[in-house]
Design a protein around this motif. Structure first.
Motif, PDB file in Angstrom:
ATOM      1  N   GLU A  45       0.845  -1.193   0.000  1.00 55.17           N
ATOM      2  CA  GLU A  45       0.000   0.000   0.000  1.00 55.17           C
ATOM      3  C   GLU A  45       0.882   1.246   0.000  1.00 55.17           C
ATOM      4  O   GLU A  45       1.862   1.328   0.734  1.00 55.17           O
ATOM      5  CB  GLU A  45      -0.891  -0.010   1.237  1.00 55.17           C
ATOM      6  N   GLY A  46       0.548   2.188  -0.890  1.00 50.71           N
ATOM      7  CA  GLY A  46       1.365   3.395  -0.989  1.00 50.71           C
ATOM      8  C   GLY A  46       0.508   4.640  -0.941  1.00 50.71           C
ATOM      9  O   GLY A  46      -0.640   4.638  -1.372  1.00 50.71           O
ATOM     10  N   THR A  47       1.114   5.708  -0.382  1.00 54.44           N
ATOM     11  CA  THR A  47       0.406   6.990  -0.272  1.00 54.44           C
ATOM     12  C   THR A  47       1.097   8.013  -1.155  1.00 54.44           C
ATOM     13  O   THR A  47       2.321   8.139  -1.153  1.00 54.44           O
ATOM     14  CB  THR A  47       0.418   7.482   1.184  1.00 54.44           C
ATOM     15  N   ILE A  48       0.291   8.743  -1.927  1.00 55.32           N
ATOM     16  CA  ILE A  48       0.850   9.752  -2.836  1.00 55.32           C
ATOM     17  C   ILE A  48       1.304  10.946  -2.014  1.00 55.32           C
ATOM     18  O   ILE A  48       0.536  11.524  -1.234  1.00 55.32           O
ATOM     19  CB  ILE A  48      -0.189  10.180  -3.883  1.00 55.32           C
ATOM     20  N   VAL A  49       2.594  11.303  -2.172  1.00 58.99           N
ATOM     21  CA  VAL A  49       3.154  12.432  -1.435  1.00 58.99           C
ATOM     22  C   VAL A  49       3.501  13.606  -2.348  1.00 58.99           C
ATOM     23  O   VAL A  49       3.744  14.710  -1.876  1.00 58.99           O
ATOM     24  CB  VAL A  49       4.412  11.983  -0.658  1.00 58.99           C
ATOM     25  N   ASP A  54       4.462  14.615 -15.021  1.00 57.81           N
ATOM     26  CA  ASP A  54       4.528  13.340 -15.723  1.00 57.81           C
ATOM     27  C   ASP A  54       4.725  12.142 -14.795  1.00 57.81           C
ATOM     28  O   ASP A  54       4.885  11.013 -15.252  1.00 57.81           O
ATOM     29  CB  ASP A  54       5.653  13.356 -16.754  1.00 57.81           C
ATOM     30  N   SER A  55       4.721  12.365 -13.494  1.00 51.09           N
ATOM     31  CA  SER A  55       4.935  11.249 -12.575  1.00 51.09           C
ATOM     32  C   SER A  55       4.314  11.556 -11.215  1.00 51.09           C
ATOM     33  O   SER A  55       3.937  12.690 -10.924  1.00 51.09           O
ATOM     34  CB  SER A  55       6.426  10.963 -12.414  1.00 51.09           C
ATOM     35  N   VAL A  56       4.239  10.504 -10.398  1.00 55.28           N
ATOM     36  CA  VAL A  56       3.688  10.612  -9.054  1.00 55.28           C
ATOM     37  C   VAL A  56       4.683   9.975  -8.086  1.00 55.28           C
ATOM     38  O   VAL A  56       5.196   8.879  -8.341  1.00 55.28           O
ATOM     39  CB  VAL A  56       2.318   9.897  -8.969  1.00 55.28           C
ATOM     40  N   VAL A  57       4.965  10.643  -6.956  1.00 53.41           N
ATOM     41  CA  VAL A  57       5.871  10.102  -5.943  1.00 53.41           C
ATOM     42  C   VAL A  57       5.018   9.456  -4.856  1.00 53.41           C
ATOM     43  O   VAL A  57       4.067  10.059  -4.349  1.00 53.41           O
ATOM     44  CB  VAL A  57       6.769  11.208  -5.350  1.00 53.41           C
ATOM     45  N   VAL A  58       5.398   8.215  -4.511  1.00 51.46           N
ATOM     46  CA  VAL A  58       4.590   7.427  -3.576  1.00 51.46           C
ATOM     47  C   VAL A  58       5.454   6.951  -2.422  1.00 51.46           C
ATOM     48  O   VAL A  58       6.585   6.479  -2.613  1.00 51.46           O
ATOM     49  CB  VAL A  58       3.961   6.211  -4.302  1.00 51.46           C
ATOM     50  N   PHE A  73      -2.497   6.417 -13.829  1.00 41.25           N
ATOM     51  CA  PHE A  73      -3.638   6.792 -12.999  1.00 41.25           C
ATOM     52  C   PHE A  73      -4.825   7.294 -13.840  1.00 41.25           C
ATOM     53  O   PHE A  73      -5.814   7.763 -13.312  1.00 41.25           O
ATOM     54  CB  PHE A  73      -3.225   7.879 -11.999  1.00 41.25           C
ATOM     55  N   ALA A  74      -4.705   7.186 -15.183  1.00 39.46           N
ATOM     56  CA  ALA A  74      -5.797   7.634 -16.066  1.00 39.46           C
ATOM     57  C   ALA A  74      -6.974   6.673 -15.962  1.00 39.46           C
ATOM     58  O   ALA A  74      -6.811   5.445 -15.873  1.00 39.46           O
ATOM     59  CB  ALA A  74      -5.306   7.725 -17.501  1.00 39.46           C
ATOM     60  N   VAL A  84      -2.422  14.440  -3.675  1.00 39.51           N
ATOM     61  CA  VAL A  84      -1.606  14.043  -2.537  1.00 39.51           C
ATOM     62  C   VAL A  84      -2.505  13.508  -1.427  1.00 39.51           C
ATOM     63  O   VAL A  84      -3.551  14.078  -1.129  1.00 39.51           O
ATOM     64  CB  VAL A  84      -0.783  15.241  -2.018  1.00 39.51           C
ATOM     65  N   GLY A  85      -2.097  12.378  -0.878  1.00 39.45           N
ATOM     66  CA  GLY A  85      -2.863  11.763   0.190  1.00 39.45           C
ATOM     67  C   GLY A  85      -3.658  10.558  -0.255  1.00 39.45           C
ATOM     68  O   GLY A  85      -4.093   9.744   0.571  1.00 39.45           O
ATOM     69  N   ASP A  86      -3.880  10.403  -1.591  1.00 41.07           N
ATOM     70  CA  ASP A  86      -4.599   9.226  -2.101  1.00 41.07           C
ATOM     71  C   ASP A  86      -3.769   7.979  -1.849  1.00 41.07           C
ATOM     72  O   ASP A  86      -2.526   7.999  -1.921  1.00 41.07           O
ATOM     73  CB  ASP A  86      -4.875   9.362  -3.594  1.00 41.07           C
ATOM     74  N   VAL A  87      -4.472   6.893  -1.525  1.00 40.90           N
ATOM     75  CA  VAL A  87      -3.805   5.625  -1.217  1.00 40.90           C
ATOM     76  C   VAL A  87      -4.136   4.605  -2.306  1.00 40.90           C
ATOM     77  O   VAL A  87      -5.305   4.424  -2.664  1.00 40.90           O
ATOM     78  CB  VAL A  87      -4.238   5.094   0.169  1.00 40.90           C
ATOM     79  N   TYR A  88      -3.103   3.943  -2.828  1.00 40.31           N
ATOM     80  CA  TYR A  88      -3.275   2.933  -3.874  1.00 40.31           C
ATOM     81  C   TYR A  88      -2.393   1.729  -3.573  1.00 40.31           C
ATOM     82  O   TYR A  88      -1.362   1.851  -2.886  1.00 40.31           O
ATOM     83  CB  TYR A  88      -2.870   3.484  -5.247  1.00 40.31           C
ATOM     84  N   ASP A  89      -2.820   0.571  -4.077  1.00 42.02           N
ATOM     85  CA  ASP A  89      -1.949  -0.600  -4.053  1.00 42.02           C
ATOM     86  C   ASP A  89      -0.990  -0.476  -5.220  1.00 42.02           C
ATOM     87  O   ASP A  89      -1.402  -0.195  -6.356  1.00 42.02           O
ATOM     88  CB  ASP A  89      -2.771  -1.881  -4.188  1.00 42.02           C
TER      89      ASP A  89
END
Length: 574
Positions: A45-49, A54-58, A73-74, A84-89
């Motif tokens: 499980e990762g949280t978007i920080v 063009d990218s997302v840091v998790v 993420f489209a 920021v704060g969204d949680v994804y596997d």
């Protein structure tokens, strides 16, 4: 602050060891890994920080954060709604990027979850995305294979038709290690069909009107799916009118209402009718389309022998090719009509028993042959163009659509014409005399030679027997020589009339173009023949010479007598 936080984390890790003794190396390794070991292909499980263009840091709680391309993420519409704060596997791909961040993937994590949820025999929903060898590729979250034989209950000839469609499928083969999934839609349809079939057999009855779907088309009819059981709609039961092919009025997939004509429960055979839903239009045809009445309809078919006119749905009439024009010889209906034309015609005959209506197109207008005699009475001189030339004569345009025939025998009183094309060609403007009009057989007879008097009427007086004539040799045959006495009038000197001496070869006597004298022996006005003789001229000349000599002798004798008589008279006087 950062150092205090790291120290606090370290203390928490150490407290979690619950009194177990660990070496300094183990504690250091555990600290560097963020408190746990991350293996390749692990889903965490990762949280978007942080969200970049063009990218997302998790943050996954590891010693370093991870990076994921933002395109992962489209949503289905291609839109990206991430913050920021969204949680994804996410799935750890192993290794680090150039910037020192670990490589993560949301898409691979999603696929991994789907793979973990799949099992053989499960029913899943998917979208057919492309055609591949042997079948189709289906998106069920991961790519799966749908064999061509498993698309429908019957083989689908054109697989491209179902690309982009979404259906439910059953997993009939699953190999997670190789990543292979085989689907079947047919299995589900068969189960559904069997269920429907039982219900349909319970409720189906003859004369019942039911809804069905066109399943297949053949040359002789259509198979209709009534719900688990197929019925045959024969081509003759599709319409009260003529149907060339079922595809003219039906297409696979059409929903239609049909009437059950026959139902054999034991053999599970159903005969259906489409036309029987509506009343038979032929029941009141006699009242609606009386003989000699004018009707309007649409040309729906052309054949060599005529055109079929649809007067209303299920009622057609035939305009025979012979009933299309009063004056023109129509070789094929397409010279006059085209499919789709709206035409007015007259009902000529009605046969309701055999469902036939005879129509006439030419009867809409008056028959020109009824008035042609009044317009051009016999003896009238007309002028027209040569429309056609045949072996037996020429056709001259008289009136609109009516041609008159000048027979070859009526072209000239005197000329021997072997073929009309020797004297005339199409388009020539000629004058002619109306000789006869046959209304019943629609024949119009003309004559060209009748414009002048027949020269043979005066031939007997102009060429009386014994007359000496002069002519040019036009032909030399074994039986005699033909002489042209004037334009179009010839006489024959028979071989026996050439000379007193017997002559067997007239060609040795004269040649074509020679000018000869001959005496008229006989004139036959019926057969238009003049018999000539050269031998007779010689005899006449000899006779004339004798007569002349005898006349001279008689004159000389008479003169001598007169002299003697005169002398005797003078002597007497003395």
């Amino acid at each position: 602050m950062v150092e205090d936080k790291e120290l606090q984390d370290e203390m928490e890790v150490m407290e979690g060891l619950e009194g177990e003794e660990m070496s300094f190396e183990e504690l250091l390794k555990d600290y560097e890994q963020g408190g746990f070991e991350l293996k390749r292909n692990d889903v965490v499980e990762g949280t978007i920080v942080q969200v970049n263009p063009d990218s997302v840091v998790v943050d996954v709680g590891y010693k370093s954060e991870g990076v994921i391309p933002i395109r992962e993420f489209a949503d289905e519409n291609g839109e990206i709604n991430v913050k920021v704060g969204d949680v994804y596997d996410v799935l750890f791909g192993g290794g680090e990027s150039d910037s020192g961040l670990i490589v993560l993937s949301k898409e691979k994590a999603d696929r991994q979850k789907i793979w973990n949820s799949l099992e053989e025999g499960a029913v899943v929903e998917g979208k057919i995305i492309s055609r591949i060898k042997g079948g189709l590729s289906v998106d069920i979250g991961v790519n799966a294979f749908l064999p061509g034989s498993q698309v429908d209950l019957r083989p689908v000839r054109n697989l491209d038709k179902v690309i982009g469609e979404s259906f439910e499928f059953k997993i009939i083969k699953l190999n997670k290690r190789r990543g292979n999934i085989v689907l079947s839609r047919r299995v589900l349809l068969e189960t559904e069909r069997e269920s429907q079939r039982g219900e349909t057999l319970k409720t189906l009855e003859e004369n019942q009107v039911v809804e069905g779907v066109v399943k297949n088309l053949t040359d002789y009819g259509a198979f209709i799916d009534l719900g688990g059981i197929d019925g045959l709609l024969h081509i003759t039961d599709m319409s009260w009118g003529r149907v060339k092919h079922p595809s003219d009025i039906l297409a696979v997939g059409d929903k239609i209402n049909v009437k059950v004509l026959k139902f054999d429960k034991e053999k599970e055979r159903v005969s259906l009718g489409l036309k029987q839903i509506a009343p038979d239009p032929w029941l009141d045809v006699q009242a609606k389309y009386p003989v000699e009445g004018k009707v309007t309809g649409k040309v729906v078919s052309l054949t060599d022998y005529g055109a079929f006119i649809e007067l209303e749905e299920g009622v057609e009439g035939l305009i025979h090719v012979s009933e299309m024009s009063w004056t023109k010889r129509v070789k094929h209906p397409n010279k006059v009509l085209n499919i789709g034309d709206e035409v007015e015609s007259v009902v000529l005959a009605l046969d309701t028993e055999n469902r036939r209506i005879s129509l006439g197109l030419k009867q809409v207008e008056p028959n020109p042959w009824d008035v042609i005699g009044e317009k051009f009475p016999i003896g009238t001189i007309i002028e027209g163009q040569v429309k056609n030339i045949t072996d037996f004569g020429i056709f001259v345009g008289v009136d609109e659509g009516i041609d008159g025939l000048v027979h070859i025998s009526d072209l000239s009183w005197t000329k021997r014409i072997k073929h009309p094309s020797e004297a005339y060609k199409k388009g020539d403007l000629v004058k002619a005399v109306v000789l006869n009009i046959d209304r019943e057989n629609e024949r119009f007879s003309l004559g060209l030679k009748q414009l002048a008097s027949d020269p043979w009427e005066t031939v007997p007086t102009r060429y009386a027997p014994g007359t000496i004539v002069s002519g040019v040799v036009t032909s030399v045959t074994d039986f005699g020589i033909f002489l042209e006495l004037e334009e179009g009038i010839e006489g024959l000197v028979h071989v026996s009339e050439l000379s007193k001496e017997k002559i067997d070869a007239p060609k040795e006597f004269a040649a074509v173009g020679d000018t000869l004298e001959a005496a008229v022996l006989q004139v036959d006005t019926v057969d238009r023949k003049i018999a000539l003789s050269i031998k007779n001229i010689d005899e006449q000349k000899e006779k004339a010479e004798v007569n002349e000599f005898m006349g001279a002798q008689k004159s000389a004798t008479s003169n001598l007598g007169d002299l003697l008589q005169g002398a005797m008279g003078r002597k007497s006087d003395d």
